[in-house]
Design a protein around this motif. Structure first.
Motif, PDB file in Angstrom:
ATOM      1  N   ALA A   2      14.705   6.977   8.854  1.00  0.00           N
ATOM      2  CA  ALA A   2      14.659   6.034   7.740  1.00  0.00           C
ATOM      3  C   ALA A   2      13.220   5.641   7.418  1.00  0.00           C
ATOM      4  O   ALA A   2      12.851   5.503   6.257  1.00  0.00           O
ATOM      5  CB  ALA A   2      15.481   4.793   8.076  1.00  0.00           C
ATOM      6  N   SER A   3      12.382   5.520   8.472  1.00  0.00           N
ATOM      7  CA  SER A   3      10.999   5.124   8.196  1.00  0.00           C
ATOM      8  C   SER A   3      10.262   6.255   7.482  1.00  0.00           C
ATOM      9  O   SER A   3       9.463   6.005   6.571  1.00  0.00           O
ATOM     10  CB  SER A   3      10.296   4.759   9.491  1.00  0.00           C
ATOM     11  OG  SER A   3      10.235   5.894  10.322  1.00  0.00           O
ATOM     12  N   LEU A   5      11.602   8.375   5.442  1.00  0.00           N
ATOM     13  CA  LEU A   5      12.067   8.309   4.064  1.00  0.00           C
ATOM     14  C   LEU A   5      11.353   7.188   3.313  1.00  0.00           C
ATOM     15  O   LEU A   5      10.939   7.350   2.157  1.00  0.00           O
ATOM     16  CB  LEU A   5      13.580   8.068   4.058  1.00  0.00           C
ATOM     17  CG  LEU A   5      14.301   8.177   2.721  1.00  0.00           C
ATOM     18  CD1 LEU A   5      14.043   9.525   2.111  1.00  0.00           C
ATOM     19  CD2 LEU A   5      15.777   7.968   2.924  1.00  0.00           C
ATOM     20  N   PHE A   6      11.163   6.059   4.008  1.00  0.00           N
ATOM     21  CA  PHE A   6      10.491   4.932   3.356  1.00  0.00           C
ATOM     22  C   PHE A   6       9.063   5.299   2.962  1.00  0.00           C
ATOM     23  O   PHE A   6       8.623   5.009   1.853  1.00  0.00           O
ATOM     24  CB  PHE A   6      10.485   3.726   4.289  1.00  0.00           C
ATOM     25  CG  PHE A   6       9.977   2.487   3.644  1.00  0.00           C
ATOM     26  CD1 PHE A   6      10.833   1.629   2.993  1.00  0.00           C
ATOM     27  CD2 PHE A   6       8.624   2.190   3.665  1.00  0.00           C
ATOM     28  CE1 PHE A   6      10.364   0.497   2.378  1.00  0.00           C
ATOM     29  CE2 PHE A   6       8.147   1.061   3.047  1.00  0.00           C
ATOM     30  CZ  PHE A   6       9.021   0.212   2.411  1.00  0.00           C
ATOM     31  N   LEU A  46      16.875   0.711   1.218  1.00  0.00           N
ATOM     32  CA  LEU A  46      16.554   0.854   2.633  1.00  0.00           C
ATOM     33  C   LEU A  46      16.276  -0.498   3.275  1.00  0.00           C
ATOM     34  O   LEU A  46      16.486  -0.678   4.469  1.00  0.00           O
ATOM     35  CB  LEU A  46      15.330   1.758   2.791  1.00  0.00           C
ATOM     36  CG  LEU A  46      15.582   3.247   2.608  1.00  0.00           C
ATOM     37  CD1 LEU A  46      14.280   4.013   2.750  1.00  0.00           C
ATOM     38  CD2 LEU A  46      16.575   3.733   3.639  1.00  0.00           C
TER      39      LEU A  46
ATOM     40  N   MET B   1      15.564  -0.723  10.707  1.00  0.00           N
ATOM     41  CA  MET B   1      14.378  -0.283   9.959  1.00  0.00           C
ATOM     42  C   MET B   1      13.172  -0.303  10.882  1.00  0.00           C
ATOM     43  O   MET B   1      12.970  -1.247  11.629  1.00  0.00           O
ATOM     44  CB  MET B   1      14.162  -1.215   8.781  1.00  0.00           C
ATOM     45  CG  MET B   1      13.019  -0.827   7.908  1.00  0.00           C
ATOM     46  SD  MET B   1      13.242   0.782   7.179  1.00  0.00           S
ATOM     47  CE  MET B   1      14.793   0.527   6.354  1.00  0.00           C
TER      48      MET B   1
END
Lengths: 171, 101
Positions: A2-3, A5-6, A46, B1
């Motif tokens: 996810a990071s 992608l961020f 996100l 996250m």
């Protein structure tokens, strides 16, 4: 994952915004800005804001930017023929602000220990969003709805008056 | 996250600066409004990041209010752009520097 992608989305948003503000033609600028808004919408998703992400696409990219496109096409704007003026009086404030940005970025990266922490996982469901909105910010919703009404009336007034003006000139 | 908060703040600051420089440097009214849009979105990114960081919904609610305010602002501003273009035939802001009041 996810990071990663961020960071990809952040790079996309920054690049698209940079291309947007350097285009001569306003149409190209708006298209690049819509690209940046899509990347921003995914970043919002996100960060646990699915409703905001949907509105970013629907309201910003779908409504506001299309309004910009309508106005640009209605006015038949040509791209800026001359380059932006490079006089020192206009660039000095921008440069000063850029320096301020660099300094504050350095301060954030080096000194502030609180902001080094990772953003925890968070998910705001539309149900809890709506409950919080109407529980705590009901008055703000009413004020904003009044403001939208006034804005619509103002835009209508400005549009009508121009037609009357032209009719006066042509008669 | 896994993203640290300061990285999000940096991205938002860079976006805000780009919008600000667009507003300051460009002489085209439509481009100035686009710069304002970029700045508002950067502010929204900070609010959503803060909302996730502190596990509170208020930041996201604020972004919703910002979106409504932006829609109102853009409607009036673009109507004014159309009006000024109808009067003078241009949207170069240097044309309007003699305006008073």
């Amino acid at each position: 994952m996810a990071s990663l992608l961020f960071y990809l989305l952040a790079a996309t948003a920054l690049l698209a915004t940079l291309l947007c503000i350097t285009r001569r033609s306003p149409v190209h600028a708006v298209i690049f800005l819509i690209n940046a808004f899509f990347a921003l919408a995914l970043m919002f998703y996100l960060l646990g804001a699915p409703l905001i992400a949907a509105w970013e696409v629907i309201v910003y990219a779908g409504a506001i930017m299309v309004l910009f496109l309508f106005v640009i096409m209605t006015l038949e704007l040509s791209p800026d023929s001359q380059r932006p003026a490079l006089s020192r009086g206009q660039w000095a404030p921008a440069l000063l602000l850029f320096l301020l940005l660099l300094v504050s970025a350095g301060l954030i990266l080096t000194f502030d220990p609180a902001s080094q922490a990772s953003v925890p996982l968070f998910y705001a469901s539309p149900r809890s969003f709506g409950a919080a909105l109407f529980d705590r910010y009901g008055l703000a919703v009413e004020i904003v709805s009044f403001q939208l009404l006034f804005a619509a009336a103002g835009a209508y007034y400005l549009g009508r008056r121009r037609k009357a003006h032209q009719a006066e000139e042509s008669s | 996250m896994i993203v640290p908060l300061n990285h999000i703040l940096l991205v938002a600051a860079a976006l805000f600066f780009m919008g600000l420089s667009c507003t300051l440097v460009r002489r085209n009214l439509v481009m100035i409004l686009i710069g304002v849009e970029i700045m508002l979105n950067a502010a929204g990114l900070v609010l959503v990041a803060g909302s996730a960081f502190w596990q509170q919904l208020d930041g996201q609610l604020m972004v919703m209010l910002i979106m409504a305010v932006t829609a109102a602002e853009v409607a009036v501003a673009l109507a004014m752009v159309v009006y000024l273009h109808g009067r003078t035939g241009t949207i170069d802001v240097n044309t309007f520097k003699d305006m008073q009041g």
